[in-house]
Design an enzyme around this catalytic site. Structure first.
Site, PDB file in Angstrom:
ATOM      1  N   ALA A  64       1.124   7.335   2.583  1.00 21.82           N
ATOM      2  CA  ALA A  64       2.322   7.468   3.176  1.00 21.82           C
ATOM      3  C   ALA A  64       3.304   6.755   2.037  1.00 21.82           C
ATOM      4  CB  ALA A  64       2.420   6.635   4.555  1.00 21.82           C
ATOM      5  N   GLY A 109      -2.624   7.569   4.225  1.00 21.74           N
ATOM      6  CA  GLY A 109      -2.254   8.979   5.027  1.00 21.74           C
ATOM      7  C   GLY A 109      -2.926  10.091   4.385  1.00 21.74           C
ATOM      8  N   GLU A 112      -6.199  10.332   5.300  1.00 18.54           N
ATOM      9  CA  GLU A 112      -6.410  10.500   6.711  1.00 18.54           C
ATOM     10  C   GLU A 112      -6.198  12.075   7.108  1.00 18.54           C
ATOM     11  OE1 GLU A 112      -3.689   7.848   7.820  1.00 18.54           O
ATOM     12  OE2 GLU A 112      -4.988   6.776   9.226  1.00 18.54           O
ATOM     13  N   GLU A 132      -4.578   0.444   3.424  1.00 19.30           N
ATOM     14  CA  GLU A 132      -3.561   0.065   4.293  1.00 19.30           C
ATOM     15  C   GLU A 132      -3.701  -1.494   4.548  1.00 19.30           C
ATOM     16  OE1 GLU A 132      -5.107   2.678   4.639  1.00 19.30           O
ATOM     17  OE2 GLU A 132      -3.763   4.181   5.430  1.00 19.30           O
TER      18      GLU A 132
HETATM   19  N1  DAK Z   1       4.489   5.665  -1.774  1.00 19.39           N
HETATM   20  C1  DAK Z   1       5.517   5.763  -2.413  1.00 19.39           C
HETATM   21  N2  DAK Z   1       5.391   6.100  -3.962  1.00 19.39           N
HETATM   22  C2  DAK Z   1       4.231   6.204  -4.557  1.00 19.39           C
HETATM   23  C3  DAK Z   1       3.096   6.065  -3.654  1.00 19.39           C
HETATM   24  C4  DAK Z   1       3.115   5.862  -2.297  1.00 19.39           C
HETATM   25  N3  DAK Z   1       2.121   5.761  -1.370  1.00 19.39           N
HETATM   26  N4  DAK Z   1       2.245   6.289  -4.431  1.00 19.39           N
HETATM   27  C5  DAK Z   1       2.867   6.277  -5.788  1.00 19.39           C
HETATM   28  N5  DAK Z   1       4.015   6.385  -5.866  1.00 19.39           N
HETATM   29  C6  DAK Z   1       4.765   6.411  -6.839  1.00 19.39           C
HETATM   30  C7  DAK Z   1       4.893   5.183  -7.928  1.00 19.39           C
HETATM   31  O1  DAK Z   1       5.993   4.199  -7.151  1.00 19.39           O
HETATM   32  C8  DAK Z   1       5.371   5.880  -9.171  1.00 19.39           C
HETATM   33  O2  DAK Z   1       6.834   5.948  -8.891  1.00 19.39           O
HETATM   34  P1  DAK Z   1       7.658   5.733  -9.883  1.00 19.39           P
HETATM   35  O3  DAK Z   1       7.723   4.129 -10.338  1.00 19.39           O
HETATM   36  O4  DAK Z   1       7.349   6.535 -11.343  1.00 19.39           O
HETATM   37  O5  DAK Z   1       9.140   5.890  -9.581  1.00 19.39           O
HETATM   38  C9  DAK Z   1       4.954   7.218  -9.088  1.00 19.39           C
HETATM   39  O6  DAK Z   1       4.439   7.559  -7.828  1.00 19.39           O
HETATM   40  C10 DAK Z   1       3.541   7.254 -10.021  1.00 19.39           C
HETATM   41  O7  DAK Z   1       2.770   6.145  -9.252  1.00 19.39           O
HETATM   42  P2  DAK Z   1       2.053   4.998 -10.487  1.00 19.39           P
HETATM   43  O8  DAK Z   1       3.062   4.871 -11.571  1.00 19.39           O
HETATM   44  O9  DAK Z   1       1.645   3.889  -9.612  1.00 19.39           O
HETATM   45  O10 DAK Z   1       0.781   5.857 -11.070  1.00 19.39           O
HETATM   46  P3  DAK Z   1      -0.729   5.177 -11.428  1.00 19.39           P
HETATM   47  O11 DAK Z   1      -1.212   6.336 -11.977  1.00 19.39           O
HETATM   48  O12 DAK Z   1      -0.269   3.937 -12.272  1.00 19.39           O
HETATM   49  O13 DAK Z   1      -1.175   4.799 -10.202  1.00 19.39           O
HETATM   50  C11 DAK Z   1      -2.063   4.967  -7.870  1.00 19.39           C
HETATM   51  C12 DAK Z   1      -1.660   5.665  -9.156  1.00 19.39           C
HETATM   52  C13 DAK Z   1      -2.171   6.342  -6.744  1.00 19.39           C
HETATM   53  C14 DAK Z   1      -3.252   4.233  -7.814  1.00 19.39           C
HETATM   54  C15 DAK Z   1      -0.971   4.246  -7.283  1.00 19.39           C
HETATM   55  O14 DAK Z   1       0.374   4.832  -7.452  1.00 19.39           O
HETATM   56  C16 DAK Z   1      -1.012   3.586  -5.915  1.00 19.39           C
HETATM   57  O15 DAK Z   1      -1.910   2.783  -5.891  1.00 19.39           O
HETATM   58  N6  DAK Z   1      -0.314   4.081  -5.026  1.00 19.39           N
HETATM   59  C17 DAK Z   1      -0.121   3.468  -3.621  1.00 19.39           C
HETATM   60  C18 DAK Z   1      -1.346   3.919  -2.959  1.00 19.39           C
HETATM   61  C19 DAK Z   1      -1.286   3.679  -1.471  1.00 19.39           C
HETATM   62  O16 DAK Z   1      -1.505   2.052  -1.164  1.00 19.39           O
HETATM   63  N7  DAK Z   1      -1.235   4.181  -0.687  1.00 19.39           N
HETATM   64  C20 DAK Z   1      -1.669   4.001   0.782  1.00 19.39           C
HETATM   65  C21 DAK Z   1       0.058   3.650   1.255  1.00 19.39           C
HETATM   66  S1  DAK Z   1      -0.308   2.984   2.907  1.00 19.39           S
HETATM   67  C22 DAK Z   1       1.257   4.935   9.976  1.00 19.39           C
HETATM   68  C23 DAK Z   1       0.411   6.037   9.695  1.00 19.39           C
HETATM   69  C24 DAK Z   1      -0.088   6.245   8.655  1.00 19.39           C
HETATM   70  C25 DAK Z   1       0.203   5.046   7.487  1.00 19.39           C
HETATM   71  C26 DAK Z   1       1.141   4.233   7.871  1.00 19.39           C
HETATM   72  C27 DAK Z   1       1.782   4.137   8.786  1.00 19.39           C
HETATM   73  N8  DAK Z   1       1.820   4.726  11.202  1.00 19.39           N
HETATM   74  C28 DAK Z   1       1.351   5.480  12.388  1.00 19.39           C
HETATM   75  C29 DAK Z   1       2.817   4.115  11.602  1.00 19.39           C
HETATM   76  C30 DAK Z   1      -0.291   5.527   6.140  1.00 19.39           C
HETATM   77  C31 DAK Z   1      -0.221   4.335   5.194  1.00 19.39           C
HETATM   78  C32 DAK Z   1      -0.538   4.335   3.871  1.00 19.39           C
HETATM   79  O17 DAK Z   1      -0.907   5.549   3.662  1.00 19.39           O
END
Ligand code: DAK
Length: 258
Positions: A64, A109, A112, A132
């Site tokens: 997400a 997400g 998921e 998360e």
């Molecule tokens: N959200 C927003 N931007 C993201 C992103 C994300 N999840 N993942 C990557 N990006 C963006 C980065 O900010 C970066 O943007 P710029 O700085 O270039 O503008 C660009 O994508 C490239 O990412 P990186 O520079 O970080 O690339 P790397 O190769 O160094 O790293 C990575 C890749 C995938 C390991 C890293 O980007 C990363 O860790 N990303 C976040 C992963 C993460 O934590 N995802 C889970 C999010 S929590 C809900 C239901 C569902 C959910 C929540 C609530 N409700 C029912 C209310 C779900 C929650 C989640 O998914």
């Protein structure tokens, strides 16, 4: 649509999350577009299978959109929850078979969405995680419920509590990925599987999907009762007659989807 593309190849739909600047992160609009495409596909009798994937070579979906969620209050979080669950419910319950073609990161997400698909095919560079709790939340798109049903409670707890990423081979080893294939072969592999499934009696396939889904929600006697009722129904279809007659006549069946 801006972030999610739909293409149709014969009787297979390919839904592609295409938001490369943020590694296909899922904001409200992305979820809304996924839902709109899946609803259109579900209403299209010509389509027998769906492949869900991410554009580019790096990510299926990196979760997400954290940049959106950081500003959201409880009501907005609830709205996001509805979108996540609607997307997952469609993938899980639509009559067409859904295949996740996992090309790179499937995090949060994104992971998921793959869990809600019927089948997960991982490219060699696929990485799965539910990060998360490292962000102060929990998997909210069905992850706490579906992951344990697929890989067991112990492994699901470990992945969710540690936020560890696992690679494609580990995902295959624990039963999260059905197969691992070279990245350049991923879409061809998924398309071949989708077309094989599409060549079967599609009403029977959709009934089998529904029956298997039932097994996840009811006790064994109730599930077996449902199976018997559904099988009885299939004996009333053209495709049952055609499939069996074709076998006996040593020819290919011509299914009409009922
Ligand atoms: N959200 C927003 N931007 C993201 C992103 C994300 N999840 N993942 C990557 N990006 C963006 C980065 O900010 C970066 O943007 P710029 O700085 O270039 O503008 C660009 O994508 C490239 O990412 P990186 O520079 O970080 O690339 P790397 O190769 O160094 O790293 C990575 C890749 C995938 C390991 C890293 O980007 C990363 O860790 N990303 C976040 C992963 C993460 O934590 N995802 C889970 C999010 S929590 C809900 C239901 C569902 C959910 C929540 C609530 N409700 C029912 C209310 C779900 C929650 C989640 O998914």
């Amino acid at each position: 649509m801006e972030f999610v593309k739909l293409s149709i190849q014969e009787n297979v739909a390919v839904v592609t999350i295409d938001r490369p600047k943020s590694l296909n992160a899922l904001n409200n609009q992305v979820y809304e577009e996924i839902i709109a495409h899946l609803e259109a596909v579900e209403a299209n009798d010509q389509i027998k299978a769906v492949i869900l994937t991410g554009a580019g070579s790096k990510a299926f979906a990196a979760g997400a959109d954290i940049a959106q969620m950081v500003h959201q209050n409880a009501m907005e979080g609830r709205h996001l929850a509805r979108l996540c669950h609607r997307s997952a419910d469609l993938l899980e319950t639509m009559r067409q078979v859904t295949i996740a073609a996992v090309n790179g990161y499937a995090l949060g997400g994104g992971c998921e969405l793959t869990l809600a698909c019927d089948i997960r095919i991982a490219a060699e560079n696929a990485r799965f995680a539910l990060p998360e709790v490292g962000l102060g939340i929990i998997p909210g798109g069905g992850g706490t419920q579906r992951l344990s049903r697929i890989i067991g409670v112990g492994r699901a707890k470990e992945l969710i509590f540690t936020c560890d990423q696992i690679d494609a081979q580990e995902a295959w080893r624990i039963g999260l990925a059905n197969h691992v294939v070279p990245q350049e072969e991923l879409m061809d592999y998924c398309m071949a599987m989708a077309k094989k499934i599409a060549s079967k009696a599609s009403y029977a396939v959709s009934i089998a999907k529904s029956a298997i889904n039932t097994s996840q929600n009811v006790d064994l006697p109730s599930g077996c009762t449902r199976e018997q009722d559904l099988l009885g129904l299939l004996f009333a279809t053209h495709d049952k007659q055609e499939g069996m007659e074709a076998f006996l006549e040593r020819r290919a069946p011509h299914f009409t989807d009922f």
